[in-house]
Design a protein around this motif. Structure first.
Motif, PDB file in Angstrom:
ATOM      1  N   ILE A   8      52.753  74.446 102.054  1.00  0.00           N
ATOM      2  CA  ILE A   8      52.096  73.255 102.672  1.00  0.00           C
ATOM      3  C   ILE A   8      51.334  74.358 103.918  1.00  0.00           C
ATOM      4  O   ILE A   8      52.018  74.631 104.555  1.00  0.00           O
ATOM      5  CB  ILE A   8      52.915  71.994 103.580  1.00  0.00           C
ATOM      6  CG1 ILE A   8      53.849  71.467 102.750  1.00  0.00           C
ATOM      7  CG2 ILE A   8      52.048  71.263 104.236  1.00  0.00           C
ATOM      8  CD1 ILE A   8      54.469  70.381 102.987  1.00  0.00           C
ATOM      9  N   PHE A   9      49.824  73.867 103.799  1.00  0.00           N
ATOM     10  CA  PHE A   9      49.303  74.343 104.844  1.00  0.00           C
ATOM     11  C   PHE A   9      48.921  73.643 105.637  1.00  0.00           C
ATOM     12  O   PHE A   9      47.767  72.491 105.310  1.00  0.00           O
ATOM     13  CB  PHE A   9      48.350  75.374 104.170  1.00  0.00           C
ATOM     14  CG  PHE A   9      48.015  75.875 102.995  1.00  0.00           C
ATOM     15  CD1 PHE A   9      48.058  76.960 103.303  1.00  0.00           C
ATOM     16  CD2 PHE A   9      48.901  75.974 102.162  1.00  0.00           C
ATOM     17  CE1 PHE A   9      47.779  78.709 102.715  1.00  0.00           C
ATOM     18  CE2 PHE A   9      48.787  77.080 101.512  1.00  0.00           C
ATOM     19  CZ  PHE A   9      48.219  78.838 101.186  1.00  0.00           C
ATOM     20  N   TRP A  10      49.522  74.288 107.315  1.00  0.00           N
ATOM     21  CA  TRP A  10      48.755  72.459 108.204  1.00  0.00           C
ATOM     22  C   TRP A  10      48.171  73.108 109.260  1.00  0.00           C
ATOM     23  O   TRP A  10      47.912  74.191 109.651  1.00  0.00           O
ATOM     24  CB  TRP A  10      50.099  73.057 108.957  1.00  0.00           C
ATOM     25  CG  TRP A  10      51.383  72.633 108.409  1.00  0.00           C
ATOM     26  CD1 TRP A  10      52.623  72.543 107.526  1.00  0.00           C
ATOM     27  CD2 TRP A  10      51.814  70.470 108.043  1.00  0.00           C
ATOM     28  NE1 TRP A  10      53.457  71.853 106.980  1.00  0.00           N
ATOM     29  CE2 TRP A  10      52.365  71.215 108.044  1.00  0.00           C
ATOM     30  CE3 TRP A  10      51.249  69.399 109.080  1.00  0.00           C
ATOM     31  CZ2 TRP A  10      53.997  69.604 107.595  1.00  0.00           C
ATOM     32  CZ3 TRP A  10      51.985  68.119 109.128  1.00  0.00           C
ATOM     33  CH2 TRP A  10      53.565  67.839 107.966  1.00  0.00           C
ATOM     34  N   ASN A 102      57.870  66.234 113.565  1.00  0.00           N
ATOM     35  CA  ASN A 102      59.865  66.120 112.988  1.00  0.00           C
ATOM     36  C   ASN A 102      59.990  66.398 111.442  1.00  0.00           C
ATOM     37  O   ASN A 102      61.086  66.808 110.963  1.00  0.00           O
ATOM     38  CB  ASN A 102      60.149  64.393 113.342  1.00  0.00           C
ATOM     39  CG  ASN A 102      59.951  64.324 114.676  1.00  0.00           C
ATOM     40  OD1 ASN A 102      60.084  65.136 115.705  1.00  0.00           O
ATOM     41  ND2 ASN A 102      59.871  63.234 115.350  1.00  0.00           N
ATOM     42  N   PHE A 103      58.355  65.982 110.536  1.00  0.00           N
ATOM     43  CA  PHE A 103      58.669  66.121 109.373  1.00  0.00           C
ATOM     44  C   PHE A 103      58.774  67.723 108.726  1.00  0.00           C
ATOM     45  O   PHE A 103      59.847  68.226 108.832  1.00  0.00           O
ATOM     46  CB  PHE A 103      56.945  66.235 108.434  1.00  0.00           C
ATOM     47  CG  PHE A 103      57.686  66.255 107.219  1.00  0.00           C
ATOM     48  CD1 PHE A 103      58.281  65.043 106.039  1.00  0.00           C
ATOM     49  CD2 PHE A 103      56.772  67.560 106.776  1.00  0.00           C
ATOM     50  CE1 PHE A 103      58.082  65.780 104.703  1.00  0.00           C
ATOM     51  CE2 PHE A 103      56.809  68.145 105.668  1.00  0.00           C
ATOM     52  CZ  PHE A 103      57.031  67.027 104.696  1.00  0.00           C
ATOM     53  N   VAL A 104      58.105  68.482 110.073  1.00  0.00           N
ATOM     54  CA  VAL A 104      58.084  70.661 109.900  1.00  0.00           C
ATOM     55  C   VAL A 104      59.498  71.037 110.230  1.00  0.00           C
ATOM     56  O   VAL A 104      60.041  71.522 109.389  1.00  0.00           O
ATOM     57  CB  VAL A 104      57.531  70.859 111.003  1.00  0.00           C
ATOM     58  CG1 VAL A 104      57.818  72.568 111.015  1.00  0.00           C
ATOM     59  CG2 VAL A 104      55.875  70.263 110.284  1.00  0.00           C
ATOM     60  N   LYS A 112      57.814  76.084 101.774  1.00  0.00           N
ATOM     61  CA  LYS A 112      57.291  76.554 102.893  1.00  0.00           C
ATOM     62  C   LYS A 112      56.300  76.093 102.690  1.00  0.00           C
ATOM     63  O   LYS A 112      54.938  75.428 103.138  1.00  0.00           O
ATOM     64  CB  LYS A 112      56.515  77.723 101.257  1.00  0.00           C
ATOM     65  CG  LYS A 112      58.113  78.331 100.652  1.00  0.00           C
ATOM     66  CD  LYS A 112      57.839  79.227  99.731  1.00  0.00           C
ATOM     67  CE  LYS A 112      58.902  79.819  98.763  1.00  0.00           C
ATOM     68  NZ  LYS A 112      58.758  80.613  97.518  1.00  0.00           N
ATOM     69  N   MET A 113      55.944  76.986 104.500  1.00  0.00           N
ATOM     70  CA  MET A 113      54.514  75.797 105.337  1.00  0.00           C
ATOM     71  C   MET A 113      53.748  77.470 106.314  1.00  0.00           C
ATOM     72  O   MET A 113      54.746  78.041 106.533  1.00  0.00           O
ATOM     73  CB  MET A 113      55.128  75.279 106.823  1.00  0.00           C
ATOM     74  CG  MET A 113      55.783  73.800 105.499  1.00  0.00           C
ATOM     75  SD  MET A 113      56.805  72.214 106.624  1.00  0.00           S
ATOM     76  CE  MET A 113      58.093  73.205 107.183  1.00  0.00           C
ATOM     77  N   PHE A 137      57.481  78.233 110.531  1.00  0.00           N
ATOM     78  CA  PHE A 137      56.350  78.804 109.734  1.00  0.00           C
ATOM     79  C   PHE A 137      56.343  80.056 109.377  1.00  0.00           C
ATOM     80  O   PHE A 137      57.511  80.630 110.065  1.00  0.00           O
ATOM     81  CB  PHE A 137      55.062  78.043 110.348  1.00  0.00           C
ATOM     82  CG  PHE A 137      54.785  76.776 110.892  1.00  0.00           C
ATOM     83  CD1 PHE A 137      54.328  76.185 110.249  1.00  0.00           C
ATOM     84  CD2 PHE A 137      55.326  76.062 112.015  1.00  0.00           C
ATOM     85  CE1 PHE A 137      53.745  74.744 110.809  1.00  0.00           C
ATOM     86  CE2 PHE A 137      55.164  75.256 112.785  1.00  0.00           C
ATOM     87  CZ  PHE A 137      54.999  74.484 111.640  1.00  0.00           C
ATOM     88  N   ILE A 138      55.946  79.740 108.284  1.00  0.00           N
ATOM     89  CA  ILE A 138      55.856  81.568 107.833  1.00  0.00           C
ATOM     90  C   ILE A 138      55.115  82.222 108.334  1.00  0.00           C
ATOM     91  O   ILE A 138      55.329  83.809 108.571  1.00  0.00           O
ATOM     92  CB  ILE A 138      56.065  81.328 106.287  1.00  0.00           C
ATOM     93  CG1 ILE A 138      57.140  80.456 105.514  1.00  0.00           C
ATOM     94  CG2 ILE A 138      55.630  82.568 105.732  1.00  0.00           C
ATOM     95  CD1 ILE A 138      57.252  80.938 103.806  1.00  0.00           C
TER      96      ILE A 138
END
Length: 203
Positions: A8-10, A102-104, A112-113, A137-138
């Motif tokens: 996921i790209f946020w 909270n999801f993160v 992988k975020m 986060f990566i």
């Protein structure tokens, strides 16, 4: 819940943090000595292009609205001032959006975020560290590199299959960054942007 993709790209502003009103205030404060009608034109451009960086927006203000040249040194002066204001206002846990944060936190161990934001990268990393988000986060990435390029670079560096990835954002620029890189898009927090979603997803 829909089966998740692996990566996921946020986006950050308006997706992980309710910071857009603060960003508005930042431009207004930095440009307070300029004519109101010119600042109003900049604010319209800024609000219609949420995913673009402050570097692009300040250039637009001076070169397109005011029709004057803007040196790199002068640009740095305005972006540094903007960042000072942001760091004074955004180190605030109450601005985080509970639904997404909270999801993160609940999914960081098996997804992988990455953050890809139009906000300044160094500023963003400072904010995330202060609010204890960094470890989820990566990578945390921002301007001056354009978002389209940030997504491309991460796909390349980590050798991700675009089919395994999607981007969550709240602006048309987020949608374009996903589209040009061949990954799915999920619109958040804005009905017009949500309508652009190419991937079904439930937080």
């Amino acid at each position: 819940m829909t089966k998740l993709k692996q990566v996921i790209f946020w986006d950050f502003d308006g997706v992980l943090m309710n910071s857009n009103p603060v960003r508005d205030l930042g431009f207004q404060r930095v440009l307070q000595d300029f004519p109101e009608e010119q600042v109003a034109l900049l604010m319209d451009f800024h609000q219609k292009n949420g995913g673009l960086s402050r570097y692009v927006k300040f250039r637009y203000f001076f070169e397109t609205i005011r029709k004057e040249s803007l040196s790199d040194e002068k640009l740095k002066h305005y972006t540094d001032r903007f960042s000072e204001i942001m760091l004074g206002l955004l180190l605030d846990q109450s601005l985080l959006i509970d639904e997404t944060v909270n999801f993160v936190k609940n999914n960081a161990n098996h997804l992988k975020m990455h953050i890809v934001s139009g906000s300044d990268g160094n500023e963003l990393r400072t904010i995330c560290k202060a609010l204890q988000l960094t470890d989820f986060f990566i990578s945390i990435n921002g301007s001056p590199t354009p978002k389209k390029q940030l997504v491309h670079d991460i796909l390349t560096q980590y050798k991700y299959d675009p089919k395994d990835c999607f981007l969550i954002g709240d602006s048309h620029n987020d949608y374009e960054a996903a589209e040009v890189n061949g990954i799915d898009f999920f619109g958040f927090g804005n009905s017009k942007i949500e309508a652009l979603s190419t991937f079904k997803f439930a937080l």
